[in-house]
Design an enzyme around this catalytic site. Structure first.
Site, PDB file in Angstrom:
ATOM      1  N   SER A  28      -2.725   2.646  -7.134  1.00 43.42           N
ATOM      2  CA  SER A  28      -4.220   2.725  -6.258  1.00 43.42           C
ATOM      3  C   SER A  28      -5.416   4.107  -6.010  1.00 43.42           C
ATOM      4  O   SER A  28      -5.956   4.041  -7.013  1.00 43.42           O
ATOM      5  CB  SER A  28      -3.727   2.131  -5.174  1.00 43.42           C
ATOM      6  N   GLU A  31      -5.137  -1.259   8.812  1.00 44.85           N
ATOM      7  CA  GLU A  31      -4.943  -0.104   8.921  1.00 44.85           C
ATOM      8  C   GLU A  31      -6.551   0.055   8.570  1.00 44.85           C
ATOM      9  O   GLU A  31      -8.030  -0.124   8.366  1.00 44.85           O
ATOM     10  CB  GLU A  31      -4.436   0.795   7.325  1.00 44.85           C
ATOM     11  N   ALA A  32      -6.843   1.567   9.720  1.00 42.34           N
ATOM     12  CA  ALA A  32      -7.666   2.383  10.092  1.00 42.34           C
ATOM     13  C   ALA A  32      -8.194   2.976   8.307  1.00 42.34           C
ATOM     14  O   ALA A  32      -9.719   2.979   8.243  1.00 42.34           O
ATOM     15  CB  ALA A  32      -7.704   3.917  10.782  1.00 42.34           C
ATOM     16  N   ASN A  33      -7.660   3.032   7.308  1.00 43.34           N
ATOM     17  CA  ASN A  33      -8.316   3.676   6.228  1.00 43.34           C
ATOM     18  C   ASN A  33      -8.563   2.396   5.365  1.00 43.34           C
ATOM     19  O   ASN A  33      -8.765   2.406   4.088  1.00 43.34           O
ATOM     20  CB  ASN A  33      -6.947   4.208   5.296  1.00 43.34           C
ATOM     21  N   PRO A  35       6.072  11.625   8.589  1.00 43.11           N
ATOM     22  CA  PRO A  35       6.001  12.202   7.138  1.00 43.11           C
ATOM     23  C   PRO A  35       5.530  10.644   5.844  1.00 43.11           C
ATOM     24  O   PRO A  35       5.776  10.068   6.289  1.00 43.11           O
ATOM     25  CB  PRO A  35       7.650  12.208   6.403  1.00 43.11           C
TER      26      PRO A  35
HETATM   27  C1  16G Z   1       0.600   3.246   1.400  1.00 43.46           C
HETATM   28  C2  16G Z   1       0.297   2.278   1.798  1.00 43.46           C
HETATM   29  C3  16G Z   1      -0.616   1.976   2.481  1.00 43.46           C
HETATM   30  C4  16G Z   1      -0.499   3.066   3.887  1.00 43.46           C
HETATM   31  C5  16G Z   1      -0.436   4.905   2.720  1.00 43.46           C
HETATM   32  C6  16G Z   1      -0.066   5.761   3.530  1.00 43.46           C
HETATM   33  C7  16G Z   1       0.282  -0.683   1.780  1.00 43.46           C
HETATM   34  C8  16G Z   1       0.249  -1.411   0.313  1.00 43.46           C
HETATM   35  N1  16G Z   1       0.380   1.194   0.566  1.00 43.46           N
HETATM   36  O1  16G Z   1      -1.159   3.208   0.344  1.00 43.46           O
HETATM   37  O2  16G Z   1      -0.910   0.751   3.230  1.00 43.46           O
HETATM   38  O3  16G Z   1      -1.524   3.443   4.275  1.00 43.46           O
HETATM   39  O4  16G Z   1       0.313   4.071   2.036  1.00 43.46           O
HETATM   40  O5  16G Z   1       0.519   6.577   3.054  1.00 43.46           O
HETATM   41  O6  16G Z   1       1.383  -1.408   1.773  1.00 43.46           O
HETATM   42  P1  16G Z   1       0.980   7.807   3.804  1.00 43.46           P
HETATM   43  O7  16G Z   1       2.693   7.402   3.903  1.00 43.46           O
HETATM   44  O8  16G Z   1       0.705   9.123   2.147  1.00 43.46           O
HETATM   45  O9  16G Z   1       0.047   8.826   4.451  1.00 43.46           O
HETATM   46 MG    MG Z   2      -5.055   0.237  -2.878  1.00 46.40          MG
END
Ligand code: 16G
Ligand code: MG
EC number: 5.4.2.3
Length: 562
Positions: free
Chosen positions: A67, A389-391, A521
């Site tokens: 990703s 998600e905001a992202n 986390p």
């Molecule tokens: C992954 C997730 C995304 C989430 C992100 C959070 C999928 C397809 N992708 O990229 O949804 O916002 O992780 O990352 O589920 P973090 O746990 O490092 O904050």
């Molecule tokens: Mg992606």
């Protein structure tokens, strides 16, 4: 398990020894690590995919991508027969497989699992796995490892679909299991024709000759940019200019892409003061996230970000409007009405102003922990569930029962009153259900839906951005000894462990007007994330900083012995 099968597994797995001293975890969205240590993991996920296909007697997918991570990373995840994420019940098995130290240990884990899950494992049943990968250079050899894993299970076959966006693979797995043509041309055809259908129904005729009918898209130098170059040529009703399409010198996700733009709130490479006022968008490295932005007049690098929350708000507004038209009380028979339950799903990262706006629209808003699998599951409980998600990751899910009602109502309206406002609303909703990817969030299909709705409303990006004003926020990350020491509840808004930390956070929050803050986390990096929001940017920064210090005090490297 037959003798030949066991010896095939032992032999083939001995060619893929696991990396030493690394503990791998399926995480929020599959395994991710530096590509150089992933061969054994991908090989084993190939085995997992074959078992999943045997168990479900359906086609599954295996995607190789990391990703928005840097280009030297890679990853692997499984697409379930529905087109969604791998069932969470299988995640512990995925972890066990990836971490088995020897071929013998691997074989015994497989044996035990096959027995427990009663997987038909006689070589008579067949398994089929669709394979896809993003544009990372390591993808090709990792894909080979996945094929080796798959072919070490008798009766399993792999179909290599080459370079795809993650959502394309999800779409194809879903299509394949529904008996629909599952090819890239079929995908492009479906999304471009349903987009065209929405454009044709724009009130007062198409407005495509207006000066702002162009959208400029940052392709993150990845697969999304590459695919958009193909899609834009078959689109009518929209002009797309792609930058960072992966063809130039630029490195994947390096100062580009949705994750960079959303987190840093600055323009991606290739954008700047010459783009002031234009409608711009950014995809992430595997094109499952989308954010929009514009460059304000007084700036060359800062942006006005239009994030996933605002995409969600735009979608919710449009769907609600069309539903109202369709079900408004008139002279139609009341038995034809359907009280469609429309709901939205967000995470704690949603800006407080977005949540207030959605509630004020009269919508039911629910929260889940971070990660698409959680949001998707909740959204599926509505007749129409919109999650984001905001992202920038999100989509709209339509229930089967709502869609069959909608089809029937559409046919009825077409024969009774073709061209009526109600009939058009039915056609629009059907078009949205075909345009938007029902399997997973999809930046390309979301981009087309945003563009269609903006044209429909005759809105500029500025008008859209002004739906509500985001509260200032700040995100920080903190390195700690063991991030799993943090346990959260209430959709990650409350930390129940380590003891005392939530009380300390609450005391900080109380100091700031409109203050909100939580820690969690990360599921993809070895850090703890801090999110803070407050009435001013200064307050949001200060709240985030003091909570980051608290995290460090409770769990940081100086904390041992506490
Ligand atoms: C992954 C997730 C995304 C989430 C992100 C959070 C999928 C397809 N992708 O990229 O949804 O916002 O992780 O990352 O589920 P973090 O746990 O490092 O904050
Ligand atoms: Mg992606």
């Amino acid at each position: 398990m037959k003798e030949e099968q066991s010896s095939l597994l032992l032999k083939s797995s001995s060619l893929f020894p696991p990396p030493q001293g690394v503990k791998l975890s399926y995480g929020t969205a599959g395994f991710r690590a530096d590509a150089s240590i992933l061969k054994s993991t991908v090989y084993r996920v190939g085995i997992l995919a074959a078992l999943r296909s045997l168990k479900t007697q359906s086609v599954v997918g295996l995607m190789i991508t990391a990703s928005h991570n840097k280009v030297t990373d890679n990853g692997v995840k499984i697409v379930d027969p529905s087109g969604g994420m791998l069932s969470q019940e299988w995640e512990p098995f995925a972890d066990q497989l990836a971490n088995a130290p020897t071929p013998e240990a691997l074989l015994s884990i497989i044996r035990e699992f096959v027995e427990k899950e009663k997987i038909p494992f006689d070589g008579v049943q067949s398994a089929e796995i669709l394979l896809g990968r993003d544009t990372r250079p390591s993808g090709e050899s990792l894909l080979e490892a996945a094929k080796q894993g798959i072919s070490s299970i008798f009766g399993a076959i792999a179909l290599d679909l080459g370079i795809l966006t993650t959502p394309q693979l999800h779409w194809m797995v879903r299509a394949r299991n529904k008996g629909i043509t599952a090819t890239e041309p079929a995908y492009f055809q479906q999304i471009s024709s349903s987009f065209r259908c929405l454009i044709d129904l724009i009130p007062n005729g198409a407005k495509i000759n207006k000066p702002d009918s162009t959208v400029v898209v940052d392709g993150a130098d990845g697969v999304g940019g590459e695919k958009l170059e193909v899609l834009k040529n078959i689109l009518t009703g929209l002009v797309v200019e792609v930058r960072n399409s992966g063809k130039g010198e630029g490195l994947l996700n390096d100062g580009v892409g949705a994750d960079y733009v959303q987190k840093e709130k600055v323009v991606p490479r290739g954008f700047g003061s010459h783009d002031v006022g234009l409608r711009c968008a950014s995809l992430d490295g595997d094109a499952d996230r989308l954010v929009y932005f514009s460059v304000p007049a007084d700036s060359s690098s800062n942006i006005d970000l239009v994030d996933g929350d605002k995409i969600l708000s735009l979608f919710a507004l449009f769907i609600k409007e069309q539903l109202n038209i369709l079900t408004k009380k008139g002279n139609e028979k009341s038995t034809n009405n359907f009280e469609a339950h429309l709901g939205v799903v967000q995470t704690a990262y949603a800006n407080g102003a977005a949540t207030d706006y959605l509630k004020q629209l009269g919508l039911e808003v629910i929260f889940t922990p971070t990660g698409v699998k959680h949001l998707h599951e909740k959204a599926a409980q509505f007749d129409i569930g919109i999650y984001f998600e905001a992202n920038g990751h999100g989509t709209i899910l339509f229930s089967e029962s709502f869609l069959s009602w909608l089809e029937a109502r559409h046919n009825e309206l077409t024969s009774e009153s073709e061209g009526s406002e109600q009939q058009k609303a039915a056609v629009r909703l059907l078009a949205v259900s075909k345009l938007i990817n029902q399997a997973v969030g999809d930046a390309l299909s979301c981009l087309l839906l945003v563009e269609a709705i903006l044209q429909h409303m005759d809105w500029s990006i500025h008008k859209w951005s002004e739906l509500y004003q985001d509260l200032p926020s700040r995100q920080l990350k903190v390195k700690v000894v063991d991030r799993t020491a943090i346990v959260t509840t209430n959709a990650e808004t409350v930390a129940v462990s380590p003891p005392g930390i939530q009380e300390a956070i609450d005391a900080e929050i109380a100091k700031y007007p409109k203050g909100r803050c939580f820690i969690r986390p990360s599921g993809t990096e070895d850090v703890v994330r801090v999110y803070a929001e407050a009435a001013t940017q200064e307050d949001a920064d200060s709240l985030a900083n003091s909570v980051a210090k608290l995290v460090d005090r409770f769990l940081g490297f100086g904390s041992s012995g506490q």
